[in-house]
Scaffold this active site. Structure first.
Site, PDB file in Angstrom:
ATOM      1  N   GLU A  52      41.463  33.506  41.674  1.00 38.48           N
ATOM      2  CA  GLU A  52      42.715  33.205  40.973  1.00 38.48           C
ATOM      3  C   GLU A  52      43.451  34.481  40.584  1.00 38.48           C
ATOM      4  OE1 GLU A  52      42.980  33.342  37.098  1.00 38.48           O
ATOM      5  OE2 GLU A  52      41.035  32.485  36.493  1.00 38.48           O
ATOM      6  N   ARG A  77      34.282  31.797  31.976  1.00 39.96           N
ATOM      7  CA  ARG A  77      34.112  30.998  33.193  1.00 39.96           C
ATOM      8  C   ARG A  77      35.430  30.836  33.944  1.00 39.96           C
ATOM      9  NH1 ARG A  77      29.077  28.964  33.349  1.00 39.96           N
ATOM     10  NH2 ARG A  77      29.609  27.481  34.994  1.00 39.96           N
ATOM     11  N   CYS A  82      39.993  39.596  44.569  1.00 46.88           N
ATOM     12  CA  CYS A  82      38.936  40.368  45.235  1.00 46.88           C
ATOM     13  C   CYS A  82      38.417  41.524  44.403  1.00 46.88           C
ATOM     14  CB  CYS A  82      39.410  40.844  46.601  1.00 46.88           C
ATOM     15  SG  CYS A  82      40.783  42.023  46.593  1.00 46.88           S
ATOM     16  N   HIS A 119      42.496  44.710  50.080  1.00 52.81           N
ATOM     17  CA  HIS A 119      41.377  43.763  49.984  1.00 52.81           C
ATOM     18  C   HIS A 119      40.082  44.542  49.826  1.00 52.81           C
ATOM     19  CE1 HIS A 119      38.936  40.284  50.267  1.00 52.81           C
ATOM     20  NE2 HIS A 119      38.364  40.667  51.388  1.00 52.81           N
ATOM     21  N   ASP A 136      31.647  39.545  51.451  1.00 55.59           N
ATOM     22  CA  ASP A 136      33.035  39.311  51.044  1.00 55.59           C
ATOM     23  C   ASP A 136      33.074  38.163  50.043  1.00 55.59           C
ATOM     24  OD1 ASP A 136      35.725  39.193  50.771  1.00 55.59           O
ATOM     25  OD2 ASP A 136      36.176  38.718  52.858  1.00 55.59           O
TER      26      ASP A 136
END
Length: 287
Positions: A52, A77, A82, A119, A136
């Site tokens: 998110e 939580r 990434c 990324h 990943d």
């Protein structure tokens, strides 16, 4: 050669609340740096912690210090993108004795043109296997297993999802790797990456662009993902899509008021009332 003693080269594994992390992902197995443990940890993390970008959409800072990340991803939580997921996972692997080197990739998803290397993924070694493994946990769409760094056009089946890894040569004949995935549009290149090591300071630079730049897609609209072995849920703005390993998918546009409940039920993200209200009134809604 041994790694330098400078702590900037490491991932603060000693500061990690390992019990809290393992409880968050539901892992109760061995704590040794083997391939079997790596596979189990990747699977548990990838299918437990959602992807998110809501803090960036709300114009809030996205710090990468381990304590802030533990509070957000583990205690609250919530999820993360990434850089957040990979920073926590690198600390976990370091704490357990795996060999960990951070890498950077350029997300392509079949698009033309050059994109920035924003990324984050990991190169990992284990004590019981001579191969190099790519991990990943921060893409939001799996794979929920590590995959070997092997130059082969053969298809890789990870769970029910299909991938291919290929080695190519870019500018100045520099080596780069391309991960392809099979999705609703057939085979598409997901991202390219090189084996040049990255460090926490490098991730901080990339994270600053992703979290603050008006050119970053993550500052423009919500982008949330939840990955399961048999389904990949994606929220892009108000468009909710569910994809399956065979390439089938379904899509619908949500009403704005549906977002908080959808985040909770589909993505396991429970927003506080004030955060939900802020999301529904943020600039992206009228953009």
């Amino acid at each position: 050669m041994p790694k330098p003693a400078d702590e900037a080269y490491h991932w603060n594994g000693e500061q990690l609340d390992l019990e809290l992390y393992l409880s968050r992902i539901g892992y109760m197995g061995p704590r040794i740096p083997t391939l079997g443990v790596l596979r189990a940890l990747v699977g548990a993390h990838t299918t437990s912690i959602p992807f998110e970008n809501l803090e960036a959409v709300l114009g809030r800072p996205v710090p990468l210090d381990l304590e802030t990340l533990q509070d957000k991803l583990l205690r609250q939580r919530r999820g993360g993108y990434c850089y957040e997921n990979v920073t926590v996972f690198a600390a976990v692997l370091e704490r357990l004795g795996f060999g960990v080197t951070a890498l950077a990739g350029r997300v392509t998803m079949g698009a033309g043109g050059l994109r920035p290397a924003t990324h984050a993924l990991l190169r990992v070694t284990t004590t019981d296997d001579d191969r190099i493994w790519l991990v990943d946990v921060g893409f939001g769409a799996g794979p929920a297993e590590p995959y070997a760094l092997v130059d082969s056009p053969a298809e890789i089946t990870l769970g029910e999802w299909r991938f291919r890894l290929a080695r190519e040569f870019g500018e100045l004949e520099t080596e780069q790797w391309v991960l392809h995935q099979f999705a609703r549009d057939g085979w598409v290149d997901r991202y390219t990456f090189t084996l040049a090591p990255q460090y926490r300071v490098d991730y901080e630079v990339g994270n600053h662009f992703v979290a603050t730049s008006p050119r970053s897609p993550f500052t423009r609209r919500p982008f949330v993902q939840r990955f399961h072995p048999d389904a990949h849920h994606i929220l892009d703005g108000r468009v909710l899509t569910t994809e399956h390993p065979d390439g089938s998918s379904r899509t619908r546009e949500l009403e704005l008021a549906e977002l908080p409940e959808t985040l909770a039920k589909v993505f396991d993200i429970e927003l506080a009332d004030e955060d939900a209200a802020a999301l529904l009134s943020a600039p992206w809604v009228s953009a």
